[in-house]
Write a protein that holds these residues in place. Structure first.
Motif, PDB file in Angstrom:
ATOM      1  N   ILE A  94       0.841  -1.204   0.000  1.00 19.20           N
ATOM      2  CA  ILE A  94       0.000   0.000   0.000  1.00 19.20           C
ATOM      3  C   ILE A  94       0.876   1.253   0.000  1.00 19.20           C
ATOM      4  O   ILE A  94       0.651   2.198  -0.765  1.00 19.20           O
ATOM      5  CB  ILE A  94      -0.950   0.008   1.211  1.00 19.20           C
ATOM      6  N   LEU A  95       1.876   1.255   0.851  1.00 21.61           N
ATOM      7  CA  LEU A  95       2.811   2.383   0.921  1.00 21.61           C
ATOM      8  C   LEU A  95       3.535   2.560  -0.414  1.00 21.61           C
ATOM      9  O   LEU A  95       3.693   3.693  -0.904  1.00 21.61           O
ATOM     10  CB  LEU A  95       3.817   2.116   2.048  1.00 21.61           C
ATOM     11  N   LEU A  96       3.964   1.458  -1.005  1.00 21.34           N
ATOM     12  CA  LEU A  96       4.647   1.493  -2.291  1.00 21.34           C
ATOM     13  C   LEU A  96       3.715   2.059  -3.371  1.00 21.34           C
ATOM     14  O   LEU A  96       4.141   2.874  -4.207  1.00 21.34           O
ATOM     15  CB  LEU A  96       5.104   0.086  -2.665  1.00 21.34           C
ATOM     16  N   ALA A  97       2.457   1.642  -3.352  1.00 19.85           N
ATOM     17  CA  ALA A  97       1.487   2.149  -4.333  1.00 19.85           C
ATOM     18  C   ALA A  97       1.308   3.654  -4.202  1.00 19.85           C
ATOM     19  O   ALA A  97       1.294   4.385  -5.202  1.00 19.85           O
ATOM     20  CB  ALA A  97       0.148   1.441  -4.144  1.00 19.85           C
ATOM     21  N   MET A  98       1.199   4.134  -2.972  1.00 18.79           N
ATOM     22  CA  MET A  98       0.990   5.569  -2.754  1.00 18.79           C
ATOM     23  C   MET A  98       2.215   6.381  -3.170  1.00 18.79           C
ATOM     24  O   MET A  98       2.096   7.471  -3.741  1.00 18.79           O
ATOM     25  CB  MET A  98       0.630   5.817  -1.295  1.00 18.79           C
ATOM     26  N   GLY A 104       3.931   9.835  -9.940  1.00 17.52           N
ATOM     27  CA  GLY A 104       3.361   9.820 -11.276  1.00 17.52           C
ATOM     28  C   GLY A 104       3.539   8.510 -12.013  1.00 17.52           C
ATOM     29  O   GLY A 104       3.303   8.440 -13.218  1.00 17.52           O
ATOM     30  N   LEU A 105       3.932   7.452 -11.304  1.00 14.04           N
ATOM     31  CA  LEU A 105       4.122   6.131 -11.920  1.00 14.04           C
ATOM     32  C   LEU A 105       2.851   5.311 -11.685  1.00 14.04           C
ATOM     33  O   LEU A 105       2.794   4.425 -10.830  1.00 14.04           O
ATOM     34  CB  LEU A 105       5.350   5.434 -11.324  1.00 14.04           C
ATOM     35  N   LEU A 106       1.821   5.625 -12.450  1.00 11.39           N
ATOM     36  CA  LEU A 106       0.480   5.168 -12.113  1.00 11.39           C
ATOM     37  C   LEU A 106       0.273   3.674 -12.349  1.00 11.39           C
ATOM     38  O   LEU A 106      -0.397   3.005 -11.560  1.00 11.39           O
ATOM     39  CB  LEU A 106      -0.551   5.989 -12.889  1.00 11.39           C
ATOM     40  N   GLU A 107       0.812   3.145 -13.437  1.00  6.39           N
ATOM     41  CA  GLU A 107       0.668   1.703 -13.674  1.00  6.39           C
ATOM     42  C   GLU A 107       1.363   0.898 -12.587  1.00  6.39           C
ATOM     43  O   GLU A 107       0.835  -0.116 -12.105  1.00  6.39           O
ATOM     44  CB  GLU A 107       1.234   1.339 -15.055  1.00  6.39           C
ATOM     45  N   GLN A 108       2.567   1.343 -12.199  1.00  3.88           N
ATOM     46  CA  GLN A 108       3.288   0.657 -11.118  1.00  3.88           C
ATOM     47  C   GLN A 108       2.529   0.779  -9.798  1.00  3.88           C
ATOM     48  O   GLN A 108       2.525  -0.153  -8.987  1.00  3.88           O
ATOM     49  CB  GLN A 108       4.688   1.235 -10.979  1.00  3.88           C
ATOM     50  N   ALA A 109       1.896   1.933  -9.586  1.00  6.05           N
ATOM     51  CA  ALA A 109       1.091   2.123  -8.373  1.00  6.05           C
ATOM     52  C   ALA A 109      -0.062   1.126  -8.348  1.00  6.05           C
ATOM     53  O   ALA A 109      -0.345   0.501  -7.314  1.00  6.05           O
ATOM     54  CB  ALA A 109       0.561   3.547  -8.304  1.00  6.05           C
ATOM     55  N   ALA A 110      -0.736   0.973  -9.483  1.00  2.56           N
ATOM     56  CA  ALA A 110      -1.859   0.030  -9.555  1.00  2.56           C
ATOM     57  C   ALA A 110      -1.391  -1.402  -9.312  1.00  2.56           C
ATOM     58  O   ALA A 110      -2.062  -2.182  -8.616  1.00  2.56           O
ATOM     59  CB  ALA A 110      -2.550   0.147 -10.914  1.00  2.56           C
ATOM     60  N   ASP A 111      -0.231  -1.762  -9.863  1.00  3.09           N
ATOM     61  CA  ASP A 111       0.303  -3.117  -9.664  1.00  3.09           C
ATOM     62  C   ASP A 111       0.582  -3.390  -8.183  1.00  3.09           C
ATOM     63  O   ASP A 111       0.270  -4.467  -7.659  1.00  3.09           O
ATOM     64  CB  ASP A 111       1.592  -3.301 -10.465  1.00  3.09           C
ATOM     65  N   LEU A 140      -6.126   3.330 -10.285  1.00  3.13           N
ATOM     66  CA  LEU A 140      -6.900   3.030 -11.495  1.00  3.13           C
ATOM     67  C   LEU A 140      -7.619   4.272 -12.012  1.00  3.13           C
ATOM     68  O   LEU A 140      -7.679   4.515 -13.234  1.00  3.13           O
ATOM     69  CB  LEU A 140      -7.922   1.924 -11.217  1.00  3.13           C
ATOM     70  N   ALA A 141      -8.145   5.073 -11.083  1.00  2.49           N
ATOM     71  CA  ALA A 141      -8.853   6.294 -11.497  1.00  2.49           C
ATOM     72  C   ALA A 141      -7.903   7.284 -12.152  1.00  2.49           C
ATOM     73  O   ALA A 141      -8.242   7.902 -13.169  1.00  2.49           O
ATOM     74  CB  ALA A 141      -9.534   6.935 -10.285  1.00  2.49           C
ATOM     75  N   SER A 324       2.655  10.982 -16.887  1.00  3.55           N
ATOM     76  CA  SER A 324       2.181  10.376 -15.633  1.00  3.55           C
ATOM     77  C   SER A 324       1.388   9.097 -15.879  1.00  3.55           C
ATOM     78  O   SER A 324       0.961   8.450 -14.927  1.00  3.55           O
ATOM     79  CB  SER A 324       1.318  11.372 -14.857  1.00  3.55           C
ATOM     80  N   GLY A 325       1.165   8.749 -17.151  1.00  6.45           N
ATOM     81  CA  GLY A 325       0.400   7.547 -17.459  1.00  6.45           C
ATOM     82  C   GLY A 325      -1.100   7.764 -17.513  1.00  6.45           C
ATOM     83  O   GLY A 325      -1.861   6.799 -17.618  1.00  6.45           O
ATOM     84  N   ALA A 326      -1.542   9.034 -17.462  1.00  2.00           N
ATOM     85  CA  ALA A 326      -2.973   9.341 -17.492  1.00  2.00           C
ATOM     86  C   ALA A 326      -3.411   9.577 -18.940  1.00  2.00           C
ATOM     87  O   ALA A 326      -3.687  10.706 -19.356  1.00  2.00           O
ATOM     88  CB  ALA A 326      -3.277  10.554 -16.619  1.00  2.00           C
ATOM     89  N   GLN A 327      -3.480   8.493 -19.713  1.00  2.00           N
ATOM     90  CA  GLN A 327      -3.725   8.606 -21.147  1.00  2.00           C
ATOM     91  C   GLN A 327      -5.096   9.198 -21.450  1.00  2.00           C
ATOM     92  O   GLN A 327      -5.265   9.959 -22.406  1.00  2.00           O
ATOM     93  CB  GLN A 327      -3.595   7.233 -21.815  1.00  2.00           C
ATOM     94  N   GLN A 328      -6.095   8.857 -20.636  1.00  2.00           N
ATOM     95  CA  GLN A 328      -7.435   9.381 -20.887  1.00  2.00           C
ATOM     96  C   GLN A 328      -7.450  10.908 -20.797  1.00  2.00           C
ATOM     97  O   GLN A 328      -8.058  11.590 -21.630  1.00  2.00           O
ATOM     98  CB  GLN A 328      -8.434   8.788 -19.892  1.00  2.00           C
ATOM     99  N   ARG A 329      -6.737  11.464 -19.812  1.00  2.61           N
ATOM    100  CA  ARG A 329      -6.670  12.925 -19.670  1.00  2.61           C
ATOM    101  C   ARG A 329      -5.877  13.538 -20.822  1.00  2.61           C
ATOM    102  O   ARG A 329      -6.213  14.621 -21.318  1.00  2.61           O
ATOM    103  CB  ARG A 329      -6.039  13.303 -18.331  1.00  2.61           C
ATOM    104  N   ALA A 330      -4.838  12.841 -21.275  1.00  2.00           N
ATOM    105  CA  ALA A 330      -4.080  13.316 -22.434  1.00  2.00           C
ATOM    106  C   ALA A 330      -4.992  13.382 -23.656  1.00  2.00           C
ATOM    107  O   ALA A 330      -4.939  14.354 -24.433  1.00  2.00           O
ATOM    108  CB  ALA A 330      -2.887  12.406 -22.702  1.00  2.00           C
ATOM    109  N   ASP A 331      -5.830  12.366 -23.836  1.00  2.00           N
ATOM    110  CA  ASP A 331      -6.763  12.359 -24.957  1.00  2.00           C
ATOM    111  C   ASP A 331      -7.763  13.506 -24.851  1.00  2.00           C
ATOM    112  O   ASP A 331      -8.137  14.116 -25.868  1.00  2.00           O
ATOM    113  CB  ASP A 331      -7.513  11.025 -25.011  1.00  2.00           C
ATOM    114  N   GLN A 332      -8.192  13.821 -23.632  1.00  4.01           N
ATOM    115  CA  GLN A 332      -9.121  14.936 -23.447  1.00  4.01           C
ATOM    116  C   GLN A 332      -8.468  16.259 -23.852  1.00  4.01           C
ATOM    117  O   GLN A 332      -9.104  17.116 -24.483  1.00  4.01           O
ATOM    118  CB  GLN A 332      -9.593  14.993 -21.993  1.00  4.01           C
TER     119      GLN A 332
END
Length: 341
Positions: A94-98, A104-111, A140-141, A324-332
């Motif tokens: 949990i600490l590692l994810a946060m 900004g390493l979002l995929e690694q955070a989710a893993d 994930l969000a 940061s891995g936030a592709q959806q926001r980049a697309d927006q």
């Protein structure tokens, strides 16, 4: 981990670390915890070494030293002296994810968060289960995997029970509300944030109260909800942070909220002034925050007819979101660019 008998020098060092944390001096608390961990290591007390190293990592996270926090957490969970206890492994993931999310390493955070959930899903430790699911949902969000995040929200809602502390229940409702907003379930977002607000109190924990109001304001603004309740959230967060202090990141997020509020209120010049100040702190903040500030700057410049400046900032926003891995926001951001063409 269970502690064995400890030396007086270790006890003194641990007390100092906890005192530093109670004073909100997180960098100093991390340093003091490191001292305590070294004493424990020399004493051959692995349990105390592990606990103080974990405490050091917790304080590094709160000091926003995300890279060093992640390095320590990764060592605690996978290194030669890693714990074998599921509960402690989950806490560390949990600490590692946060930390990875903060960097900004979002995929690694989710893993990392998923690893924590897998460790405690069948355990009786409801509190750690809730915290693990919160970390997973947040990552994930941020990535934009909203359908997955909402599915996890429903699972989190099932986990919440009378056994869970009120403050933790509030945080669970808080994160569920965040995802509801992101999924355009605005009324559900408002309802879950109301449930969260009912569990938080400035008298009980002013720091959590401030962070909730700051975050709730951000989610309401992102959903274009610029009503009196949103303004109250902004003002409560500003007032509480003035009292207790905050990190550089806290103050940047509050300025971002103010800029967003001015944008939605139609005061585009004021919004531009505030948001340019946020972007000027590029060396001190995450790509995700910079992306949000640049996206708003682009839209504000477009609103006043400055199309070249608008395109410049929207392009920057897309780049920051991708970093940061936030592709959806980049697309927006690129959708706004395309609309201008």
């Amino acid at each position: 981990m269970q502690q064995n008998s400890v030396s007086p020098s270790y006890v003194a060092a641990e007390l100092q670390a906890r005192k530093d944390r109670s004073n909100h001096d997180f960098s100093k608390a991390a340093s003091s915890a490191k001292d305590a961990a070294e004493i424990a290591r020399l004493d051959g007390d692995l349990a105390s070494w592990w606990n103080m190293t974990f405490f050091q990592a917790e304080n590094l996270l709160d000091a926003e030293d995300f890279d060093e926090c992640a390095e320590l957490a990764a060592d605690l969970v996978n290194g030669p002296r890693a714990t074998t206890a599921c509960h402690d492994k989950a806490r560390t993931y949990i600490l590692l994810a946060m930390a990875r999310q903060g960097a900004g390493l979002l995929e690694q955070a989710a893993d990392a968060a998923r690893a924590a959930v897998d460790l405690v899903s069948d355990e009786s430790d409801v509190e750690t289960n809730v915290k693990a699911r919160q970390a997973l949902i947040a990552a994930l969000a941020d990535i934009g995997r909203l359908d997955e995040a909402w599915t996890e929200c429903l699972a989190l809602a099932d986990v919440i029970s009378a056994e869970v502390d009120d403050q933790l229940v509030g945080k669970a409702y808080w994160v569920i509300g965040n995802v509801a907003f992101l999924c355009n379930k605005v009324q559900e977002g408002l309802d879950y944030h109301e449930l969260a607000a009912a569990t938080f109190s400035p008298a009980r924990n002013l720091d959590i109260w401030a962070k909730f109001n700051k975050a709730s304001a951000a989610m309401r603004l992102a959903a274009d909800v610029a009503d009196a309740d949103t303004l109250r959230c902004i003002e409560r967060a500003e007032l509480a942070t003035d009292v207790i202090g905050g990190s550089a990141n806290d103050f940047l997020l509050m300025r971002l909220n103010r800029g967003h509020w001015n944008y939605l209120a139609g005061d585009f010049e004021a919004a531009i002034e505030i948001l340019e100040g946020v972007c000027a702190e590029a060396d001190n903040t995450s790509p995700q925050i910079l992306g949000e500030a640049c996206l708003l700057l682009g839209r504000a410049h477009e609103a006043i007819g400055d199309h070249p400046a608008s395109r410049e900032h929207l392009l920057k926003a897309a780049g920051y979101f991708e970093a940061s891995g936030a592709q959806q926001r980049a697309d927006q951001a690129r959708d706004f660019l395309a609309a201008e063409s």
